[in-house]
Design a protein around this motif. Sequence first.
Motif, PDB file in Angstrom:
ATOM      1  N   TYR A   7      18.780  46.158  40.412  1.00 29.62           N
ATOM      2  CA  TYR A   7      19.687  46.165  39.324  1.00 29.62           C
ATOM      3  C   TYR A   7      19.466  47.474  38.335  1.00 29.62           C
ATOM      4  CZ  TYR A   7      21.893  44.553  34.931  1.00 29.62           C
ATOM      5  OH  TYR A   7      22.558  44.230  33.669  1.00 29.62           O
ATOM      6  N   ILE A   8      20.452  48.199  38.083  1.00 29.31           N
ATOM      7  CA  ILE A   8      20.365  49.466  37.269  1.00 29.31           C
ATOM      8  C   ILE A   8      20.583  49.214  35.718  1.00 29.31           C
ATOM      9  CG2 ILE A   8      21.364  51.682  36.894  1.00 29.31           C
ATOM     10  CD1 ILE A   8      22.635  51.096  39.804  1.00 29.31           C
ATOM     11  N   VAL A   9      19.532  49.845  34.811  1.00 36.54           N
ATOM     12  CA  VAL A   9      19.831  49.629  33.461  1.00 36.54           C
ATOM     13  C   VAL A   9      19.760  51.105  33.119  1.00 36.54           C
ATOM     14  CG1 VAL A   9      18.649  48.963  31.203  1.00 36.54           C
ATOM     15  CG2 VAL A   9      18.135  47.800  33.251  1.00 36.54           C
ATOM     16  N   GLU A  10      20.946  51.738  32.513  1.00 33.87           N
ATOM     17  CA  GLU A  10      21.235  53.123  32.554  1.00 33.87           C
ATOM     18  C   GLU A  10      22.565  53.370  31.522  1.00 33.87           C
ATOM     19  OE1 GLU A  10      21.716  56.827  32.024  1.00 33.87           O
ATOM     20  OE2 GLU A  10      20.226  56.447  33.470  1.00 33.87           O
ATOM     21  N   ASP A  11      22.348  54.152  30.490  1.00 36.28           N
ATOM     22  CA  ASP A  11      23.395  54.345  29.630  1.00 36.28           C
ATOM     23  C   ASP A  11      24.669  55.225  29.640  1.00 36.28           C
ATOM     24  OD1 ASP A  11      21.796  56.299  28.959  1.00 36.28           O
ATOM     25  OD2 ASP A  11      22.171  56.250  26.871  1.00 36.28           O
ATOM     26  N   VAL A  30      22.923  46.602  45.344  1.00 35.43           N
ATOM     27  CA  VAL A  30      23.087  46.774  43.822  1.00 35.43           C
ATOM     28  C   VAL A  30      23.814  45.378  43.404  1.00 35.43           C
ATOM     29  CG1 VAL A  30      24.113  48.080  41.851  1.00 35.43           C
ATOM     30  CG2 VAL A  30      23.380  49.156  43.833  1.00 35.43           C
ATOM     31  N   LEU A  31      23.053  44.770  42.395  1.00 37.38           N
ATOM     32  CA  LEU A  31      23.520  43.544  41.910  1.00 37.38           C
ATOM     33  C   LEU A  31      24.529  43.634  40.697  1.00 37.38           C
ATOM     34  CD1 LEU A  31      20.366  41.198  42.218  1.00 37.38           C
ATOM     35  CD2 LEU A  31      22.093  41.582  43.828  1.00 37.38           C
ATOM     36  N   GLY A  32      24.014  44.941  39.770  1.00 33.10           N
ATOM     37  CA  GLY A  32      24.623  44.905  38.587  1.00 33.10           C
ATOM     38  C   GLY A  32      24.220  46.070  37.941  1.00 33.10           C
ATOM     39  N   ASP A  33      24.881  46.251  36.748  1.00 25.41           N
ATOM     40  CA  ASP A  33      24.085  47.414  35.673  1.00 25.41           C
ATOM     41  C   ASP A  33      24.526  46.792  34.379  1.00 25.41           C
ATOM     42  OD1 ASP A  33      26.340  49.274  34.580  1.00 25.41           O
ATOM     43  OD2 ASP A  33      26.976  48.590  36.881  1.00 25.41           O
ATOM     44  N   LEU A  51      14.101  44.507  42.277  1.00 24.97           N
ATOM     45  CA  LEU A  51      13.714  45.634  41.565  1.00 24.97           C
ATOM     46  C   LEU A  51      14.823  46.096  40.550  1.00 24.97           C
ATOM     47  CD1 LEU A  51      11.475  48.014  41.741  1.00 24.97           C
ATOM     48  CD2 LEU A  51      13.177  49.450  43.054  1.00 24.97           C
ATOM     49  N   VAL A  52      14.271  46.807  39.355  1.00 23.22           N
ATOM     50  CA  VAL A  52      15.200  47.167  38.329  1.00 23.22           C
ATOM     51  C   VAL A  52      14.645  48.566  38.332  1.00 23.22           C
ATOM     52  CG1 VAL A  52      15.663  46.774  36.016  1.00 23.22           C
ATOM     53  CG2 VAL A  52      14.896  44.988  37.288  1.00 23.22           C
ATOM     54  N   LEU A  53      15.775  49.312  38.133  1.00 18.22           N
ATOM     55  CA  LEU A  53      15.684  50.989  37.857  1.00 18.22           C
ATOM     56  C   LEU A  53      15.993  50.764  36.345  1.00 18.22           C
ATOM     57  CD1 LEU A  53      17.419  52.675  40.560  1.00 18.22           C
ATOM     58  CD2 LEU A  53      15.051  52.169  40.443  1.00 18.22           C
ATOM     59  N   GLN A  76       8.509  41.061  36.720  1.00 21.76           N
ATOM     60  CA  GLN A  76       9.426  41.792  37.501  1.00 21.76           C
ATOM     61  C   GLN A  76       9.158  43.196  37.887  1.00 21.76           C
ATOM     62  OE1 GLN A  76      12.881  40.921  38.600  1.00 21.76           O
ATOM     63  NE2 GLN A  76      12.558  42.659  39.353  1.00 21.76           N
ATOM     64  N   PRO A  77       9.308  43.523  39.138  1.00 22.53           N
ATOM     65  CA  PRO A  77       8.966  44.839  39.474  1.00 22.53           C
ATOM     66  C   PRO A  77      10.008  45.981  39.014  1.00 22.53           C
ATOM     67  CG  PRO A  77       8.724  43.346  41.327  1.00 22.53           C
ATOM     68  CD  PRO A  77       9.526  42.643  40.332  1.00 22.53           C
ATOM     69  N   TYR A  78       9.812  46.951  38.524  1.00 17.76           N
ATOM     70  CA  TYR A  78      10.746  47.939  37.959  1.00 17.76           C
ATOM     71  C   TYR A  78      10.196  49.292  38.046  1.00 17.76           C
ATOM     72  CZ  TYR A  78       7.533  48.268  33.780  1.00 17.76           C
ATOM     73  OH  TYR A  78       6.621  48.067  33.099  1.00 17.76           O
ATOM     74  N   LEU A  79      11.171  50.415  38.042  1.00 20.67           N
ATOM     75  CA  LEU A  79      10.801  51.685  38.199  1.00 20.67           C
ATOM     76  C   LEU A  79      11.482  52.584  36.839  1.00 20.67           C
ATOM     77  CD1 LEU A  79      11.485  52.851  41.863  1.00 20.67           C
ATOM     78  CD2 LEU A  79       9.417  53.344  40.496  1.00 20.67           C
TER      79      LEU A  79
END
Length: 229
Positions: A7-11, A30-33, A51-53, A76-79
């Motif tokens: 999953y991507i967290v980006e603006d 990719v599950l979503g963003d 995993l979450v970015l 929750q694992p993340y980078l």
Amino acid sequence: MKSLKIYIVEDEPIIVSTIETSLKKHGFSVLGDSDDALTALKDIELLHPDLVLVDIQLSGTKDGVDLAILLDEMKQPYLFLSSQTDPDTIKRVKQTNPLGYIVKPFTETGLQTNIELAWHNYQTQHSDILEFKSEGRLHRVNQNQVLYLKAFDNYCYIQTTTKTYLVPHTLKHTSEKLNQNLFIKCHRSYMVNINHIDSIGSNKLLLKTESIPISASQKSIVMSKLKGR
């Protein structure tokens, strides 16, 4: 390695598109963003990514470090994936537990390598811990304490030495998280921890505290694995 669900967290929409294209090219799912922490948190709780970015600069009142603190609580694992390397940001980042920190701008190969190495290290460190949700709570159980898993429609039971948990996932889905050196399928509805098998009957496995069924087709496979221990 398995196809990681990310999953991507980006603006920045262009960066989201670049990351998504690169991830899919290398076999990731990719599950979503989302571009803000609150939306991301809701999606992550619903979608259960591997995993979450996380970018640090996000839309809204909470940034990526705020989100990371909540992800740590969720186990929750993340980078982190960010261009911010100033001392104040790094000081805040040190209060969190990411699998890594990828600095923008990044290359496609660099992104893939960082993700694969981070996930490999995470799996190595957590290979004998089974994480699952039951009754709305996250549980972390040492796999040595698990006796067996039992299918129950689209759910499954996890039986440990002290407690029974009902998990909202199928036996197949949950068993993918198990250490395959410890567990073996003994029946279409059961996965058993071979370290807890005391003896094998004609159609049952006798554990230290109870017995579970064993199918004729799996009996020789279970016996072979026990001999190899």
